[in-house]
Structure formats: C-alpha cells, structure tokens
Design a protein around this motif. Structure first.
Motif, PDB file in Angstrom:
ATOM      1  N   THR A   1      58.953  12.021  11.628  1.00  0.00           N
ATOM      2  CA  THR A   1      57.593  12.559  11.608  1.00  0.00           C
ATOM      3  C   THR A   1      57.659  14.061  11.462  1.00  0.00           C
ATOM      4  N   LYS A   2      56.665  14.640  10.824  1.00  0.00           N
ATOM      5  CA  LYS A   2      56.613  16.083  10.656  1.00  0.00           C
ATOM      6  C   LYS A   2      55.891  16.752  11.811  1.00  0.00           C
ATOM      7  N   GLY A   3      55.467  15.971  12.801  1.00  0.00           N
ATOM      8  CA  GLY A   3      54.780  16.550  13.942  1.00  0.00           C
ATOM      9  C   GLY A   3      53.307  16.766  13.667  1.00  0.00           C
ATOM     10  N   VAL A   4      52.684  17.540  14.529  1.00  0.00           N
ATOM     11  CA  VAL A   4      51.255  17.788  14.409  1.00  0.00           C
ATOM     12  C   VAL A   4      51.010  18.962  13.465  1.00  0.00           C
ATOM     13  N   SER A   5      50.224  18.730  12.434  1.00  0.00           N
ATOM     14  CA  SER A   5      49.850  19.779  11.492  1.00  0.00           C
ATOM     15  C   SER A   5      48.333  19.801  11.387  1.00  0.00           C
ATOM     16  N   GLU A   6      47.798  20.791  10.685  1.00  0.00           N
ATOM     17  CA  GLU A   6      46.340  20.875  10.520  1.00  0.00           C
ATOM     18  C   GLU A   6      45.821  19.655   9.762  1.00  0.00           C
ATOM     19  N   SER A   7      46.584  19.208   8.745  1.00  0.00           N
ATOM     20  CA  SER A   7      46.154  18.039   7.978  1.00  0.00           C
ATOM     21  C   SER A   7      46.182  16.775   8.836  1.00  0.00           C
ATOM     22  N   PHE A   8      47.185  16.675   9.724  1.00  0.00           N
ATOM     23  CA  PHE A   8      47.272  15.521  10.628  1.00  0.00           C
ATOM     24  C   PHE A   8      46.061  15.491  11.553  1.00  0.00           C
ATOM     25  N   LEU A   9      45.701  16.662  12.112  1.00  0.00           N
ATOM     26  CA  LEU A   9      44.554  16.723  13.015  1.00  0.00           C
ATOM     27  C   LEU A   9      43.265  16.328  12.308  1.00  0.00           C
ATOM     28  N   ALA A  10      43.107  16.792  11.048  1.00  0.00           N
ATOM     29  CA  ALA A  10      41.902  16.453  10.297  1.00  0.00           C
ATOM     30  C   ALA A  10      41.836  14.973   9.976  1.00  0.00           C
TER      31      ALA A  10
ATOM     32  N   LYS B   1      54.842  27.279  16.631  1.00  0.00           N
ATOM     33  CA  LYS B   1      53.590  26.567  16.895  1.00  0.00           C
ATOM     34  C   LYS B   1      53.367  26.318  18.387  1.00  0.00           C
ATOM     35  N   TYR B   2      54.422  26.418  19.200  1.00  0.00           N
ATOM     36  CA  TYR B   2      54.283  26.182  20.637  1.00  0.00           C
ATOM     37  C   TYR B   2      54.001  27.468  21.425  1.00  0.00           C
ATOM     38  N   ILE B   3      53.992  28.600  20.750  1.00  0.00           N
ATOM     39  CA  ILE B   3      53.839  29.893  21.428  1.00  0.00           C
ATOM     40  C   ILE B   3      52.419  30.389  21.228  1.00  0.00           C
TER      41      ILE B   3
ATOM     42  N   VAL C   1      68.286  35.967  22.325  1.00  0.00           N
ATOM     43  CA  VAL C   1      67.817  35.501  23.633  1.00  0.00           C
ATOM     44  C   VAL C   1      67.534  34.002  23.583  1.00  0.00           C
ATOM     45  N   ASN C   2      67.779  33.332  24.714  1.00  0.00           N
ATOM     46  CA  ASN C   2      67.482  31.907  24.832  1.00  0.00           C
ATOM     47  C   ASN C   2      65.985  31.718  25.055  1.00  0.00           C
ATOM     48  N   LEU C   3      65.377  30.828  24.294  1.00  0.00           N
ATOM     49  CA  LEU C   3      63.944  30.568  24.416  1.00  0.00           C
ATOM     50  C   LEU C   3      63.692  29.133  24.846  1.00  0.00           C
ATOM     51  N   GLU C   4      62.778  28.974  25.784  1.00  0.00           N
ATOM     52  CA  GLU C   4      62.264  27.647  26.129  1.00  0.00           C
ATOM     53  C   GLU C   4      60.747  27.721  26.102  1.00  0.00           C
ATOM     54  N   VAL C   5      60.128  26.946  25.222  1.00  0.00           N
ATOM     55  CA  VAL C   5      58.670  26.959  25.119  1.00  0.00           C
ATOM     56  C   VAL C   5      58.073  26.155  26.268  1.00  0.00           C
ATOM     57  N   ASP C   6      56.782  26.336  26.471  1.00  0.00           N
ATOM     58  CA  ASP C   6      56.086  25.645  27.554  1.00  0.00           C
ATOM     59  C   ASP C   6      56.165  24.131  27.340  1.00  0.00           C
ATOM     60  N   VAL C   7      56.705  23.426  28.316  1.00  0.00           N
ATOM     61  CA  VAL C   7      56.898  21.977  28.186  1.00  0.00           C
ATOM     62  C   VAL C   7      55.573  21.242  28.004  1.00  0.00           C
ATOM     63  N   ILE C   8      54.483  21.782  28.529  1.00  0.00           N
ATOM     64  CA  ILE C   8      53.173  21.134  28.389  1.00  0.00           C
ATOM     65  C   ILE C   8      52.768  21.079  26.926  1.00  0.00           C
ATOM     66  N   ALA C   9      53.092  22.140  26.154  1.00  0.00           N
ATOM     67  CA  ALA C   9      52.760  22.156  24.729  1.00  0.00           C
ATOM     68  C   ALA C   9      53.490  21.041  23.988  1.00  0.00           C
ATOM     69  N   ARG C  10      54.729  20.787  24.373  1.00  0.00           N
ATOM     70  CA  ARG C  10      55.496  19.719  23.715  1.00  0.00           C
ATOM     71  C   ARG C  10      54.904  18.342  24.035  1.00  0.00           C
ATOM     72  N   TYR C  11      54.522  18.129  25.281  1.00  0.00           N
ATOM     73  CA  TYR C  11      53.928  16.838  25.644  1.00  0.00           C
ATOM     74  C   TYR C  11      52.585  16.631  24.955  1.00  0.00           C
ATOM     75  N   LEU C  12      51.805  17.704  24.818  1.00  0.00           N
ATOM     76  CA  LEU C  12      50.525  17.595  24.123  1.00  0.00           C
ATOM     77  C   LEU C  12      50.732  17.189  22.671  1.00  0.00           C
ATOM     78  N   GLU C  13      51.760  17.736  22.040  1.00  0.00           N
ATOM     79  CA  GLU C  13      52.038  17.368  20.661  1.00  0.00           C
ATOM     80  C   GLU C  13      52.327  15.883  20.549  1.00  0.00           C
ATOM     81  N   ARG C  14      53.148  15.348  21.454  1.00  0.00           N
ATOM     82  CA  ARG C  14      53.484  13.925  21.419  1.00  0.00           C
ATOM     83  C   ARG C  14      52.250  13.056  21.659  1.00  0.00           C
TER      84      ARG C  14
END
Length: 219
Positions: free
Chosen positions: A204-213, A131-133, A179-192
């Motif tokens: 918490t299950k994080g941000v989902s489509e139902s949460f946004l709605a 979801k962060y990619i 391979v080691n992966l690090e997602v964009d830190v901005i995406a993680r902060y936006l989720e929070r």
C-alpha cells in the motif's frame, strides 16, 4: 516506553564488532543504576537498547544490523556523548510524550541560529517521514521530546531553550549533524486506522490526498 525527558548525558566506552552485530558499552557514573536490571530498556539517543551487562556505572547492550542501518549508532565511537533515559514506570511523570524508542529514520541538521537565549534548529527529515511531522506536534530527536515550531516540506524547525541545550547533546549540534528521529506514534496509528481494510493489503502507498478523497474524508 519512554517520555523523551533526558535524565543525563553519558559517553560511549566502546563498540565491539561481534559477528556483524555490535556490543555497545555506555558509561554514565552520575546516574543511579540500582533500579535497572538485566533485560531492562535504556533509551540511548532515542534508541531502545536492552541491558545485557550492568557494571555499576552504566550498561552494555547488543545492537542488531537492523538498528545499525536505521540509526546513527554506526557513526559512534569511544567518547561520543549520548542522551540517556531509563524506561518509564507507572509512577513516572509523563513530562514529554509517549516515546517507543524505535527510531524511524535519520534526520540532518541544516541550520542553527540564536534566538534570544534560545537556539533555533532546522532539521531535514526523510521524505517518507515528513507527513507525520506537524506544526506544534511532538517529535523525538536523539531521544529528546520536542515541539515542532514550523514545518516547510521535509524541513521542520525547533526552538530549544537553555535548559535543554545544557542537559542534552543538542548543544553540540552543527549543520550536517545526523540525528535519530522518532515521529509521534499516534500519527502512525491514525494512518493505519484511516486505511481501514486496505491496511491488510500486502502493498500500500499509505494515506494520500487522493486516498482520502476516494474514501469520503475530503469533499
């Protein structure tokens, strides 16, 4: 902090088991170490490691069980090539993107194919990271700052130009390479931020489509 612009490719000299942890030694004689002090950070295949020894042609670092469990370090051995980048300074050019050196998980190369003088790679990410990619977003692969060309579920595609192939370990990737992966830190902060007060809840299950709605972000 780092930029994801690889400075050189070094080699693992040794991995010494110490009470469950590992003392890792890296050599890179073609890179200057005069500006690195004990306690400084060095990104090694995207993993932020703290220098505890500086022999002059590289460094040594201690690797915790937590880091071993989340990264590819456990599979390294003497002679393994690794991407290296020293921590950025206020004078550094931010040629890639903001990289913390905190690996989020392991991906797997599923396909490699030539594309003119470039190479196209398809990499499968852990499902919880997908979801962060984002298409045309940034991602760090083994410490290298790269742009995502395409996303299909948990698989993303990269186009790697000849310069990057030659200057990093990406040229050695084959199907099955981890391979080691690090997602964009901005995406993680936006989720929070989107979670708002719910971010303080223990589970918490994080941000989902139902949460946004439910919270008025979607009509």
């Amino acid at each position: 902090m780092f930029t994801g612009i690889i400075e050189t490719v070094g080699q693992i000299v040794s991995l010494e088991r110490r009470g469950g942890d590992v003392r890792l030694r890296v050599r890179a004689a073609d890179m200057s170490w005069s500006d690195v002090a004990l306690g400084d950070s060095v990104a090694t295949n995207g993993v932020c490691l703290t220098a505890v020894e500086l022999p002059g042609d590289g460094f040594a670092a201690d690797v915790s069980l937590e880091t071993l469990s989340l990264t590819s370090i456990g599979s390294w051995k003497s002679g393994t090539p690794v991407n290296l980048e020293k921590a950025l300074t206020p004078q550094s050019r931010l040629g890639g993107h903001i990289v913390s050196g905190h690996v989020d998980g392991l991906g797997e190369v599923v396909e490699r194919a030539p594309d003119a003088r470039s190479e196209r790679f398809s990499i499968r990410a852990p499902r919880e990271l997908a979801k962060y990619i984002a298409h045309k977003g940034s991602i760090t692969v083994d410490g290298t700052s790269l742009t995502v060309n395409k996303v299909n579920g948990d698989v993303f595609e990269l186009n790697i130009v000849p310069h990057t192939i030659e200057r990093t370990i990406i040229g050695e990737y084959t199907a099955g390479t981890q391979v080691n992966l690090e997602v964009d830190v901005i995406a993680r902060y936006l989720e929070r931020l989107l979670l708002g007060e719910k971010a303080a809840e223990a589970v918490t299950k994080g941000v989902s489509e139902s949460f946004l709605a439910e919270n008025g972000y979607l009509k």
